[in-house]
Design a protein around this motif. Structure first.
Motif, mmCIF file in Angstrom:
data_model
loop_
_atom_site.group_PDB
_atom_site.id
_atom_site.type_symbol
_atom_site.label_atom_id
_atom_site.label_comp_id
_atom_site.label_asym_id
_atom_site.label_seq_id
_atom_site.Cartn_x
_atom_site.Cartn_y
_atom_site.Cartn_z
ATOM 1 N N GLY A 15 17.234 -65.862 48.305
ATOM 2 C CA GLY A 15 18.133 -65.184 49.477
ATOM 3 C C GLY A 15 19.401 -65.918 49.400
ATOM 4 N N ALA A 16 20.007 -66.256 48.065
ATOM 5 C CA ALA A 16 21.110 -66.631 47.946
ATOM 6 C C ALA A 16 22.309 -65.500 48.446
ATOM 7 C CB ALA A 16 21.412 -66.813 46.578
ATOM 8 N N VAL A 21 14.163 -71.678 51.024
ATOM 9 C CA VAL A 21 12.961 -72.109 50.055
ATOM 10 C C VAL A 21 11.867 -71.544 50.947
ATOM 11 C CG1 VAL A 21 11.625 -74.126 49.317
ATOM 12 C CG2 VAL A 21 14.399 -73.968 48.965
ATOM 13 N N GLN A 22 10.678 -71.101 50.279
ATOM 14 C CA GLN A 22 9.499 -70.517 50.973
ATOM 15 C C GLN A 22 8.577 -71.983 51.056
ATOM 16 O OE1 GLN A 22 7.339 -67.639 48.873
ATOM 17 N NE2 GLN A 22 6.633 -66.681 50.710
ATOM 18 N N LYS A 23 8.159 -71.909 52.432
ATOM 19 C CA LYS A 23 7.356 -73.023 52.876
ATOM 20 C C LYS A 23 5.832 -72.523 52.148
ATOM 21 C CE LYS A 23 4.923 -76.012 55.145
ATOM 22 N NZ LYS A 23 5.099 -75.989 56.766
ATOM 23 N N TYR A 64 15.863 -71.479 55.580
ATOM 24 C CA TYR A 64 17.338 -71.411 55.014
ATOM 25 C C TYR A 64 18.232 -72.348 55.482
ATOM 26 C CZ TYR A 64 15.871 -66.499 53.800
ATOM 27 O OH TYR A 64 15.071 -65.289 53.191
ATOM 28 N N ALA A 65 19.188 -72.606 54.651
ATOM 29 C CA ALA A 65 20.184 -73.535 55.020
ATOM 30 C C ALA A 65 21.597 -72.796 54.650
ATOM 31 C CB ALA A 65 20.182 -74.787 54.374
ATOM 32 N N THR A 66 22.434 -72.894 55.326
ATOM 33 C CA THR A 66 23.586 -72.130 55.407
ATOM 34 C C THR A 66 24.592 -73.407 55.594
ATOM 35 O OG1 THR A 66 23.094 -70.190 56.548
ATOM 36 C CG2 THR A 66 25.341 -70.586 56.098
ATOM 37 N N VAL A 67 25.529 -73.548 54.449
ATOM 38 C CA VAL A 67 26.317 -74.749 54.388
ATOM 39 C C VAL A 67 27.934 -74.381 54.357
ATOM 40 C CG1 VAL A 67 24.432 -76.298 53.527
ATOM 41 C CG2 VAL A 67 26.385 -75.340 51.857
ATOM 42 N N SER A 68 28.916 -75.111 54.695
ATOM 43 C CA SER A 68 30.149 -74.889 54.680
ATOM 44 C C SER A 68 30.954 -76.401 54.945
ATOM 45 C CB SER A 68 30.538 -74.086 55.892
ATOM 46 O OG SER A 68 30.379 -74.652 57.224
#
Length: 359
Positions: free
Chosen positions: A50-51, A62-64, A79-83
């Motif tokens: 899911g990039a 990352v899938q659990k 998911y993690a969305t970083v900025s």
């Protein structure tokens, strides 16, 4: 007996996703796998998916994989969305599918996102590692999300605990230990067998890591031979009686062992709860008025109930009478075949009650 496959926690998934997203954001390089270590140092190489890179943000998932544990979050995406942000602070926020804490007594403050301290530490450390590897010393904000988390949370105790709108990001080690009931009970029996064979008669028994840690740090006990009984206190005692061992020291958190005061010997929430009912009933026996009883019944955790009792000045007598009932039911379960010293605690308050169910 087939060995059960361990899994990874939502906390470790979130940390891995955050690390991958941070590396991609800072390096401009697509990430297909990410290396991440659990709290015990065990390393995992996890596939990312899911990039997405846009508007100065990077999002990775990352899938659990819960292994052989019947975890309702198994297969879900974390998911993690970083900025980048100004300053040098790493900030963790909750997004879609992550609940919000609405009741006191949990490890997360009221109003905060339900990401527990250890997962939060893992996420922060993973981001810091990625920043260091890429020569970045500025700030980072990471938004953790679990699509479908709000619906999945309806099949958990979250609402009862005061966690609204989604799942909790949990885990104390990063690794999910499989919870096959048959396998756990057989493992407990085998553990007792080994100790009996080595000549041990005095057994230390605890439901989990909290009890082991308390036994070691607060009581100075050697926990190397401690038997972890999970929720199966009754079956553990039955087998101990069968093997003729004793005395036993049973050490556990109040959230587990308070249930023994009602004769509940399998402490998993799917079998029975009754924590607040027990505390409220004993509170009423020691002068709690209807308002206090109501407040106790609304508590999400035993520690929150302890705080209510302490404020009313009746915490000690309440736990003394709860302890008496715990001793009674331990004697009933073991038919007086062995001596059991029991210690009930919380991390915040220390020992709540203790005693001996004598042979």
């Amino acid at each position: 007996m087939k060995d059960l496959k361990p899994g990874i926690t939502t906390g470790l998934c979130a940390a891995a996703a955050a690390k991958a997203a941070t590396v991609a954001l800072l390096s401009g390089t697509a990430i297909s796998h990410v290396s991440i270590a659990a709290m015990n140092g065990k390393a995992f190489d996890l596939e990312t998916t899911g990039a997405a890179m846009q508007d100065g943000t990077a999002r990775y998932g990352v899938q659990k994989d819960a292994g052989d544990d019947p975890d309702i979050t198994n297969g879900m995406m974390v998911y993690a969305t970083v900025s980048k942000t100004n300053g040098q602070v790493i900030q963790i926020e909750g997004g879609e599918g992550i609940g919000t804490v609405t009741k006191p007594g949990l490890k997360v403050a009221v109003g905060q996102t339900a990401i527990n301290p250890v997962p939060r530490q893992m996420i922060t450390s993973a981001i810091a590692e990625a920043c260091s590897q890429n020569g970045y010393s500025g700030g980072i904000t990471a938004i953790i999300s679990i699509p479908g988390g709000e619906a999945a949370a309806k099949r958990t105790m979250n609402a009862r605990l005061g966690i609204i709108g989604g799942l909790s990001v949990l885990g104390t080690t990063g690794i999910v230990e499989p919870m096959s009931e048959r396998a756990i009970v057989e493992t407990i029996k085998a553990d007792i067998d080994v100790q009996v064979a080595s000549g041990e008669r005095r057994l230390v028994i605890t439901p989990g890591n909290y009890g082991r840690d308390f036994a070691q740090t607060e009581l100075g006990l050697d926990i190397n031979k401690a038997i972890k009984c999970s929720n199966f206190i009754g079956e553990t005692l039955d087998y101990a009686c069968k093997k003729g061992v004793g005395p036993i020291i049973l050490i556990g958190h109040g959230g587990k062992l308070v249930k023994l005061a009602a004769g509940i010997m399998n402490t998993h929430s799917s079998y029975a709860d009754g924590r607040m009912e027990i505390i409220a009933a004993h509170g009423a026996m020691h002068g709690a008025d209807s308002d206090l009883v109501k407040r106790i019944m609304e508590c999400a955790t035993v520690q929150a109930a302890v705080e209510q009792l302490a404020e009313a000045g009746i915490n000690e007598p309440v736990w003394e009478s709860i302890g008496e009932k715990i001793g009674f039911h331990l004697r009933e379960r073991t038919r007086g075949a062995l001596s059991i010293e029991y210690i009930v605690f919380t991390q915040e308050h220390g020992i709540l009650t203790k005693g001996v169910s004598a042979k």
